[in-house]
Write a protein that holds these residues in place. Structure first.
Motif, PDB file in Angstrom:
ATOM      1  N   ARG A  48       0.802  -1.220   0.000  1.00 50.06           N
ATOM      2  CA  ARG A  48       0.000   0.000   0.000  1.00 50.06           C
ATOM      3  C   ARG A  48       0.833   1.267   0.000  1.00 50.06           C
ATOM      4  N   VAL A  49       2.010   1.243   0.617  1.00 52.11           N
ATOM      5  CA  VAL A  49       2.771   2.482   0.797  1.00 52.11           C
ATOM      6  C   VAL A  49       4.019   2.593  -0.079  1.00 52.11           C
ATOM      7  N   SER A  50       4.441   1.502  -0.669  1.00 56.53           N
ATOM      8  CA  SER A  50       5.670   1.521  -1.468  1.00 56.53           C
ATOM      9  C   SER A  50       5.361   1.205  -2.927  1.00 56.53           C
ATOM     10  N   PRO A  51       5.480   2.206  -3.796  1.00 59.78           N
ATOM     11  CA  PRO A  51       5.252   1.931  -5.223  1.00 59.78           C
ATOM     12  C   PRO A  51       6.215   0.882  -5.778  1.00 59.78           C
ATOM     13  N   GLY A  52       7.445   0.870  -5.291  1.00 62.39           N
ATOM     14  CA  GLY A  52       8.420  -0.114  -5.746  1.00 62.39           C
ATOM     15  C   GLY A  52       8.038  -1.520  -5.347  1.00 62.39           C
ATOM     16  N   ALA A  53       7.611  -1.677  -4.100  1.00 59.52           N
ATOM     17  CA  ALA A  53       7.183  -2.988  -3.614  1.00 59.52           C
ATOM     18  C   ALA A  53       5.946  -3.448  -4.371  1.00 59.52           C
ATOM     19  N   ARG A  54       5.010  -2.535  -4.609  1.00 65.77           N
ATOM     20  CA  ARG A  54       3.788  -2.877  -5.343  1.00 65.77           C
ATOM     21  C   ARG A  54       4.133  -3.340  -6.758  1.00 65.77           C
ATOM     22  N   ALA A  55       5.028  -2.622  -7.421  1.00 67.18           N
ATOM     23  CA  ALA A  55       5.408  -2.987  -8.787  1.00 67.18           C
ATOM     24  C   ALA A  55       6.106  -4.351  -8.807  1.00 67.18           C
ATOM     25  N   TYR A  56       6.977  -4.603  -7.828  1.00 62.96           N
ATOM     26  CA  TYR A  56       7.671  -5.887  -7.742  1.00 62.96           C
ATOM     27  C   TYR A  56       6.663  -7.019  -7.561  1.00 62.96           C
ATOM     28  N   TYR A  57       5.736  -6.841  -6.632  1.00 60.79           N
ATOM     29  CA  TYR A  57       4.698  -7.842  -6.378  1.00 60.79           C
ATOM     30  C   TYR A  57       3.841  -8.061  -7.627  1.00 60.79           C
ATOM     31  N   ASP A  58       3.421  -6.976  -8.260  1.00 59.08           N
ATOM     32  CA  ASP A  58       2.579  -7.088  -9.456  1.00 59.08           C
ATOM     33  C   ASP A  58       3.301  -7.835 -10.582  1.00 59.08           C
ATOM     34  N   ASN A 100       0.604 -16.190  -2.203  1.00 58.47           N
ATOM     35  CA  ASN A 100       1.513 -16.416  -1.072  1.00 58.47           C
ATOM     36  C   ASN A 100       2.972 -16.415  -1.499  1.00 58.47           C
ATOM     37  N   THR A 101       3.264 -17.016  -2.631  1.00 57.56           N
ATOM     38  CA  THR A 101       4.643 -17.050  -3.124  1.00 57.56           C
ATOM     39  C   THR A 101       5.120 -15.644  -3.478  1.00 57.56           C
ATOM     40  N   ALA A 102       4.269 -14.862  -4.114  1.00 59.27           N
ATOM     41  CA  ALA A 102       4.636 -13.490  -4.475  1.00 59.27           C
ATOM     42  C   ALA A 102       4.900 -12.650  -3.228  1.00 59.27           C
ATOM     43  N   LEU A 103       4.067 -12.809  -2.201  1.00 63.88           N
ATOM     44  CA  LEU A 103       4.297 -12.083  -0.947  1.00 63.88           C
ATOM     45  C   LEU A 103       5.600 -12.512  -0.293  1.00 63.88           C
ATOM     46  N   ARG A 104       5.878 -13.825  -0.312  1.00 57.77           N
ATOM     47  CA  ARG A 104       7.123 -14.324   0.274  1.00 57.77           C
ATOM     48  C   ARG A 104       8.331 -13.774  -0.483  1.00 57.77           C
ATOM     49  N   GLN A 105       8.267 -13.731  -1.814  1.00 60.46           N
ATOM     50  CA  GLN A 105       9.363 -13.182  -2.606  1.00 60.46           C
ATOM     51  C   GLN A 105       9.560 -11.699  -2.311  1.00 60.46           C
ATOM     52  N   LEU A 106       8.437 -10.976  -2.152  1.00 60.72           N
ATOM     53  CA  LEU A 106       8.529  -9.560  -1.798  1.00 60.72           C
ATOM     54  C   LEU A 106       9.170  -9.396  -0.422  1.00 60.72           C
ATOM     55  N   ALA A 107       8.747 -10.202   0.534  1.00 58.40           N
ATOM     56  CA  ALA A 107       9.317 -10.125   1.880  1.00 58.40           C
ATOM     57  C   ALA A 107      10.815 -10.421   1.850  1.00 58.40           C
ATOM     58  N   ASN A 108      11.219 -11.430   1.098  1.00 61.09           N
ATOM     59  CA  ASN A 108      12.649 -11.753   0.984  1.00 61.09           C
ATOM     60  C   ASN A 108      13.423 -10.590   0.385  1.00 61.09           C
ATOM     61  N   ARG A 109      12.841  -9.950  -0.618  1.00 63.08           N
ATOM     62  CA  ARG A 109      13.491  -8.794  -1.252  1.00 63.08           C
ATOM     63  C   ARG A 109      13.630  -7.653  -0.251  1.00 63.08           C
TER      64      ARG A 109
END
Length: 64
Positions: free
Chosen positions: A5-15, A25-34
């Motif tokens: 919600r607050v990071s455009p970079g994180a949102r773009a990475y997840y998308d 769940n895998t996409a969220l885990r990859q984002l968290a690892n990043r």
């Protein structure tokens, strides 16, 4: 995730992960690892977190 919600970079990475067919769940885990990797590097290099610096590599690869 708050980062979505607050990071455009994180949102773009997840998308981008989701667009590749990666599950929620895998996409969220990859984002968290990043994010952990980014935040681990801050004290290691002595630099504060910067949204622009953190996600610049991924922004460049998305536009290339």
């Amino acid at each position: 995730s708050v980062a979505l919600r607050v990071s455009p970079g994180a949102r773009a990475y997840y998308d981008r992960q989701r667009a590749r067919g990666v599950g929620y769940n895998t996409a969220l885990r990859q984002l968290a690892n990043r994010l952990v990797g980014i935040l681990h590097g801050c004290p290691k290099t002595g630099t504060p977190y910067s949204e622009t610096t953190a996600w610049s590599h991924h922004a460049q690869s998305a536009t290339a």
